[in-house]
Write a protein that holds these residues in place. Structure first.
Motif, PDB file in Angstrom:
ATOM      1  N   MET A 147      -4.127  14.330  13.724  1.00 34.48           N
ATOM      2  CA  MET A 147      -4.632  13.685  12.806  1.00 34.48           C
ATOM      3  C   MET A 147      -6.258  14.140  12.611  1.00 34.48           C
ATOM      4  N   VAL A 148      -6.127  15.127  11.297  1.00 33.65           N
ATOM      5  CA  VAL A 148      -7.619  15.674  11.343  1.00 33.65           C
ATOM      6  C   VAL A 148      -8.401  15.123  10.221  1.00 33.65           C
ATOM      7  N   ASN A 149      -7.949  14.229   9.493  1.00 29.95           N
ATOM      8  CA  ASN A 149      -8.514  13.665   8.449  1.00 29.95           C
ATOM      9  C   ASN A 149      -7.874  12.287   8.013  1.00 29.95           C
ATOM     10  N   THR A 150      -8.655  11.400   7.496  1.00 24.80           N
ATOM     11  CA  THR A 150      -8.299  10.001   6.893  1.00 24.80           C
ATOM     12  C   THR A 150      -9.027   9.430   5.913  1.00 24.80           C
ATOM     13  N   GLY A 151      -8.664   8.743   4.855  1.00 22.68           N
ATOM     14  CA  GLY A 151      -9.629   8.077   4.042  1.00 22.68           C
ATOM     15  C   GLY A 151      -8.716   7.699   2.718  1.00 22.68           C
ATOM     16  N   THR A 152      -9.646   7.217   1.807  1.00 26.79           N
ATOM     17  CA  THR A 152      -8.838   6.769   0.760  1.00 26.79           C
ATOM     18  C   THR A 152      -8.668   8.070  -0.184  1.00 26.79           C
ATOM     19  N   SER A 153      -7.698   8.040  -1.077  1.00 29.29           N
ATOM     20  CA  SER A 153      -7.623   9.376  -1.838  1.00 29.29           C
ATOM     21  C   SER A 153      -8.914   9.686  -2.421  1.00 29.29           C
TER      22      SER A 153
ATOM     23  N   GLN B 261       0.808  -1.238   0.103  1.00 25.19           N
ATOM     24  CA  GLN B 261       0.112  -0.183  -0.228  1.00 25.19           C
ATOM     25  C   GLN B 261       0.894   1.264  -0.054  1.00 25.19           C
ATOM     26  N   ILE B 262       0.379   2.346  -0.776  1.00 26.46           N
ATOM     27  CA  ILE B 262       1.001   3.465  -0.740  1.00 26.46           C
ATOM     28  C   ILE B 262       0.193   4.503   0.284  1.00 26.46           C
ATOM     29  N   CYS B 263       0.731   4.798   1.234  1.00 29.98           N
ATOM     30  CA  CYS B 263       0.140   6.067   2.004  1.00 29.98           C
ATOM     31  C   CYS B 263       0.511   7.371   2.016  1.00 29.98           C
ATOM     32  N   GLY B 264      -0.235   8.284   2.087  1.00 27.38           N
ATOM     33  CA  GLY B 264       0.206   9.729   1.775  1.00 27.38           C
ATOM     34  C   GLY B 264       0.070  10.349   3.390  1.00 27.38           C
TER      35      GLY B 264
ATOM     36  N   HIS C 268      -2.816   5.417  -2.145  1.00 27.66           N
ATOM     37  CA  HIS C 268      -4.221   4.715  -1.984  1.00 27.66           C
ATOM     38  C   HIS C 268      -4.853   5.383  -0.656  1.00 27.66           C
ATOM     39  N   PHE C 269      -4.198   5.800   0.081  1.00 24.50           N
ATOM     40  CA  PHE C 269      -4.571   6.281   1.280  1.00 24.50           C
ATOM     41  C   PHE C 269      -4.057   7.691   1.885  1.00 24.50           C
TER      42      PHE C 269
ATOM     43  N   GLU D 228       0.595  15.809  -5.592  1.00 24.14           N
ATOM     44  CA  GLU D 228       1.673  14.769  -5.921  1.00 24.14           C
ATOM     45  C   GLU D 228       1.097  13.560  -5.229  1.00 24.14           C
ATOM     46  N   LEU D 229       0.894  13.706  -3.846  1.00 24.91           N
ATOM     47  CA  LEU D 229       0.489  12.365  -3.031  1.00 24.91           C
ATOM     48  C   LEU D 229      -0.858  11.939  -3.821  1.00 24.91           C
TER      49      LEU D 229
END
Lengths: 276, 284
Positions: free
Chosen positions: B202-208, B29-32, B192-193, B186-187
């Protein structure tokens, strides 16, 4: 450990500052030789004019042994300063270039990483002193030949050529122990401070304070005999008529123990501290 | 999961730089990690890589390899007076990884560096240094790669080429890759995430895709003669001769494009305008 040491050797060989350090020491030697060549006889004649009327000196007093003794005196300040700057760079350069962090991101134990840096600092110091000994012997004896040595330590001490040679050899060995102490101290300062310029300032201050404390009466026998500033001139005790061998050995062993102690402190601090 | 950081906190004398942050990443997985400068990205990366210890929280790496994690933090730390080959040889040698000529050359080829450059890396471009940094990070086959601001200072070709390399490593070698940047475009191209960090939290997370559809409200539409569009008048838009900037929700875009096409406006491109501020502000 072996591979880490090998990597440090490659770094040492490939860095220009290594050659600058050796070059700087060589320049000091050349300056001493040139000064002695052009002005040495005049100064010696002034100093020994009266004595020459009462005593017979074999050969020229401005000879290779005297030059070697003068070069030995660069162990007071010039050589340790150069060594401290270079050995501090073993750590500070790695922080500056970010390579300390890169190494810490590899599968390498932190304590091994820093322990090897202490080993390479000792190795480099001994290498520089060896270079200094060989080059000075060659240059001094080639240009000035051998002869009796006259040294002023509280009073004028005279040594025959063969005796002088032996004393000079042993004092270089004892001086190497003092230089190793300075290099180890500098590396420990670098571990504590990390930044090159600040480390150089503190290392120079350490060197100056050590030289000042050497001359001071510290009040108690224990401090006057065993505190490290009182041990760094042990190499010079070989130029008294009566050599106190036991004292010289004890002093050098103590300096080695001080060096080990400083290295242990540095390794412990580095191991505990965050990198980055 | 390959890498799990749970409830991580870190304070310095200047204040709290990380506050109860959790992050995880799966193999391949590629996480940003998105965040402004000073948001806490580098501190989090340093903790994940074991360079600094967190005040609270734990980091778990599910790998039994000698080097579970590799990375570049802030900038690639290289010996400037050595060649790329010698840099790799030294870093391989110190950890007992294979350091024969063939192995070193394989690493150089893997990251797209030439084999015939024998000059010191101080002469290298930033892009080449980044690639060499990645090659060093990949020594000893880590299962997780952490790259802090890998695109900063690179030109668009360099960014595109680095993204290709990162995607290749994740797809073909199943390496879990965590990237950080303050440049969202760029990210979003390769991750993927996404995690969004602000002020150490951490204020926000989710798939791109989720984050773009939920939070991005600015789109650029390119079409010939778009200034004559009647449809755009119904939207909040800034219209140029061949390009219009439209503010609307992502779900409205298919309808808007349909209406433009029906009106006879030949749309040639529609791109979301990615802005970090939107992700941060909408989450707050």
């Amino acid at each position: 450990m072996k591979s880490l040491f090998f990597a440090e050797i490659i770094k040492l060989v490939k860095q220009s500052k290594t050659y600058y350090a050796i070059g700087a020491i060589f320049v000091i030697e050349l300056l001493i030789l040139m000064t002695a060549y052009y002005q040495g006889s005049t100064i010696l004649d002034l100093l020994l004019d009266n004595l020459k009327q009462s005593f017979y000196f074999e050969g020229n007093l401005l000879n290779g042994n005297l030059i070697l003794y003068i070069v030995l005196n660069s162990l007071w300040f010039n050589v340790p300063l150069i060594l401290m700057i270079v050995t501090a760079g073993i750590v500070t350069d790695e922080y500056k270039d970010g390579t300390m962090q890169t190494i810490a991101l590899q599968a390498v134990k932190k304590w091994q990483l820093i322990a090897v840096k202490y080993l390479i600092a000792v190795f480099f110091t001994l290498l520089v002193i060896l270079f200094m000994v060989i080059s000075t012997f060659i240059l001094a004896y080639s240009f000035f030949g051998k002869g009796d040595l006259v040294v002023y330590l509280n009073t004028l001490n005279f040594f025959e050529s063969a005796d002088a040679f032996q004393r000079i050899c042993w004092s270089f060995a004892s001086g190497a122990v003092a230089m190793v102490f300075y290099s180890v101290a500098s590396l420990t300062i670098a571990v504590l401070i990390k930044e090159a310029a600040k480390t150089w300032i503190v290392a120079a201050l350490f060197l100056i304070l050590t030289n000042l404390l050497l001359k001071l009466d510290l009040g108690t026998d224990a401090l006057n005999h065993f505190f490290f500033p009182k041990l760094i001139d042990t190499w010079q005790q070989l130029f008294y008529y009566e050599i106190d061998q036991f004292r010289i050995i004890v002093n050098n062993v103590l300096l080695v123990l001080y060096s080990i102690g400083l290295a242990v402190i540095g390794i412990w601090v580095f191991h505990k501290k965050d990198i980055g | 999961m390959m890498l799990i950081g749970t409830n991580l906190s870190k304070s310095y004398a200047s204040g709290k730089v990380l506050d109860d942050v959790s992050i995880q990443i799966a193999p391949g997985q590629i996480c940003g990690l998105l965040g402004r400068n000073g948001a806490g990205k580098t501190t989090l990366f340093k903790i994940l890589c074991g360079l600094i210890k967190p005040d609270e929280g734990t980091v778990r790496l599910n790998s039994s390899r000698p080097k579970p994690i590799g990375g570049i933090i802030e900038r690639p730390g290289l010996y400037p007076y050595l060649s790329a080959y010698d840099n790799l040889k030294i870093f391989a040698g110190i950890q007992g990884a294979r350091s024969d000529r063939q192995s070193i050359q394989q690493y150089l080829l893997k990251v797209g560096l030439p084999l015939d450059r024998n000059d010191p890396v101080r002469n290298f471009s930033l892009g080449m240094k980044q690639r060499l940094g990645i090659a060093i990070a990949l020594l000893n086959d880590p299962e997780c790669l952490v790259l802090d601001e890998p695109f900063s200072g690179l030109d668009p070709i360099g960014v595109s080429s680095l993204i290709q390399l990162i995607e290749h490593l994740a797809l073909n070698e199943h390496i879990a890759i965590l990237l950080s940047s303050h440049m969202m475009a760029e990210l979003s191209k390769c991750c993927h995430f996404l995690y969004v960090i602000e002020g150490g939290k951490m204020v926000n997370t989710g798939t791109s895709a989720q984050l773009i559809s939920q939070h991005i409200r600015t789109f650029t539409i390119v079409a010939e003669n778009i200034a004559s569009s009647v449809t755009l008048k119904k939207y909040e838009a800034s219209v140029g001769s061949n390009e219009a900037k439209v503010w609307c929700n992502a779900v409205e875009i298919p309808k808007l494009l349909g209406e433009l096409l029906a009106e006879g406006i030949p749309v040639t491109a529609c791109a979301p305008e990615l802005s970090l501020e939107q992700l941060i502000n909408r989450a707050e």
